[in-house]
Write an enzyme that holds these catalytic residues in place. Sequence first.
Site, PDB file in Angstrom:
ATOM      1  N   LYS A 112      -3.533   7.002   6.053  1.00 34.49           N
ATOM      2  CA  LYS A 112      -3.755   6.743   4.631  1.00 34.49           C
ATOM      3  C   LYS A 112      -3.570   8.014   3.790  1.00 34.49           C
ATOM      4  O   LYS A 112      -3.182   7.953   2.636  1.00 34.49           O
ATOM      5  CB  LYS A 112      -5.162   6.190   4.384  1.00 34.49           C
ATOM      6  CG  LYS A 112      -5.550   4.955   5.185  1.00 34.49           C
ATOM      7  CD  LYS A 112      -4.816   3.707   4.765  1.00 34.49           C
ATOM      8  CE  LYS A 112      -5.436   2.406   5.265  1.00 34.49           C
ATOM      9  NZ  LYS A 112      -5.448   2.197   6.695  1.00 34.49           N
TER      10      LYS A 112
HETATM   11  C1  LIG Z   1      -5.160   1.026   7.411  1.00 30.83           C
HETATM   12  C2  LIG Z   1      -4.943   1.169   8.871  1.00 30.83           C
HETATM   13  C3  LIG Z   1      -4.076   0.290   9.590  1.00 30.83           C
HETATM   14  C4  LIG Z   1      -3.387  -0.881   8.911  1.00 30.83           C
HETATM   15  O1  LIG Z   1      -2.369  -0.484   8.039  1.00 30.83           O
HETATM   16  P1  LIG Z   1      -1.757  -1.489   6.962  1.00 30.83           P
HETATM   17  O2  LIG Z   1      -0.850  -0.671   6.114  1.00 30.83           O
HETATM   18  O3  LIG Z   1      -2.933  -2.034   6.197  1.00 30.83           O
HETATM   19  O4  LIG Z   1      -1.042  -2.569   7.710  1.00 30.83           O
HETATM   20  C5  LIG Z   1      -3.871   0.533  10.931  1.00 30.83           C
HETATM   21  N1  LIG Z   1      -4.499   1.549  11.572  1.00 30.83           N
HETATM   22  C6  LIG Z   1      -5.336   2.401  10.932  1.00 30.83           C
HETATM   23  C7  LIG Z   1      -5.999   3.488  11.700  1.00 30.83           C
HETATM   24  C8  LIG Z   1      -5.581   2.239   9.565  1.00 30.83           C
HETATM   25  O5  LIG Z   1      -6.420   3.100   8.933  1.00 30.83           O
END
Ligand SMILES: *Cc1c(COP(=O)(O)O)cnc(C)c1O
Length: 456
Positions: A112
């Site tokens: 993120k």
């Molecule tokens: C947010 C997240 C996901 C999912 O990603 P999306 O873009 O919502 O599909 C997968 N793994 C981790 C560790 C995350 O923080």
Amino acid sequence: MKYVSTRGVSRGDDFASVLLSGLAPDGGLFVPDTLSPFSSDEIDSYRNQDYATVAKRIIGLFSAGSVSQDIIDASVDAALSRFHHAAIAPLRQLNQDTWLMELFHGPTFAFKDYALQIVGELIDRQLAKEGRRATIICATSGDTGAAAAAAFAGRSNVDVVVLHPHGRVSDVQRRQMTTLPDANVRNFAVEGDFDDCQAMVKELFMDPAAAPLNLTAVNSINWARIICQTVYYVWSSLRLSASGPVNYVVPTGNFGNILAADIARILGFPVGKLMLSSNENDVLPRFFNSGSMERRDTVETLSPSMDIQLSSNFERALWLAIGGDTEQVAAVQKELADKGRYTLVAESLEQLRQRYSATACGREEALAEMRQAQKESDVVLCPHTATAAYAARQAGFSGPTVVVGTAHPAKFTRAVELALGHPADMPALLAPVMEAEERYSVIARDTDALRDTLLG
Ligand SMILES: *Cc1c(COP(=O)(O)O)cnc(C)c1O
């Protein structure tokens, strides 16, 4: 570049307005009005460039005519200076044809950061230019809240409010949000689950009495986040494509990350097959099998950031796959809202299947995959990444294949201990949050009370 809604309304929004607003006016999601492939000369001009240069060019493309390239360049440089690895998104070879793309070298050790650090810079600079303040509000199952709090902490034009479900995020995830010393970050632990947190955010957005807060959303429907994520697919595909297009397997929840890979492919970069992995919350693999999207109750798993039943960005993926048929998108979304399910016509399902495939990975399979990865490649995977490593093994793609590593294993101590019998090594930069003082309030699921607190 101008933006339109996946459900049809077009009022010529530009990148700055898409950056600072959430949904399109008809409840759809913003998408670019044109998206055409680059020439091969243009693609070649991206080869052998460093991550920052690729980021400035790709983000510049999608914000052309709205946010100045100077603001983009300064935002990218400031954001990337806070990452801990010179390559930003290093590729680690696991075996002959498989690589792990490590997207956990940002301030909060999950992918993120790769979008939110840049988006935080862009939003703060854009607000300053417009002479405005805003309140960033987000509901989180763990990683987004930490990344958003880190991205906006200490900024002069923004307050940050993060809601997380009380007792349902990992200790490391909670501490990352609640130990920030900055006065502009406020954390609330809601007595409820993630869906309650998300519902409170929606209620605040619709509440006229909350208007003075000037609320802004940075959840994964924010288009600017998708574009920042496209950068690492552009960069990595050009590095590994000597023997053909590069396949990616992506641990998926809200469908933002894998959608970003599709955007790189549409632009003409050498992205091959795209496969998503899920945990026991397998709504997407069931959909790709049957054509029916049908939400069930969310179950708690070892990979909480993927414990999602409705993937908000899937609406964009559908719009892209069916050639921008906004009527069909609007009809399907209405059915989903009314009945909690829909079934896609066969032709549209086929168009989606040409772009993506999906594999579910259960708890035992994920734990076994974590043990296997350690034995085979001496690497500790986080439980989300493990579902993708498992899916990649099942898929047996030919050609270079990248498993997308979405978080550092040390964020998920319990899963790592279950799999390997010992915790993952804690990175030195993460250790201090385990000692620092926490600041958060436990609140009831009462949106009016929260609004009054925020208006203070
Ligand atoms: C947010 C997240 C996901 C999912 O990603 P999306 O873009 O919502 O599909 C997968 N793994 C981790 C560790 C995350 O923080």
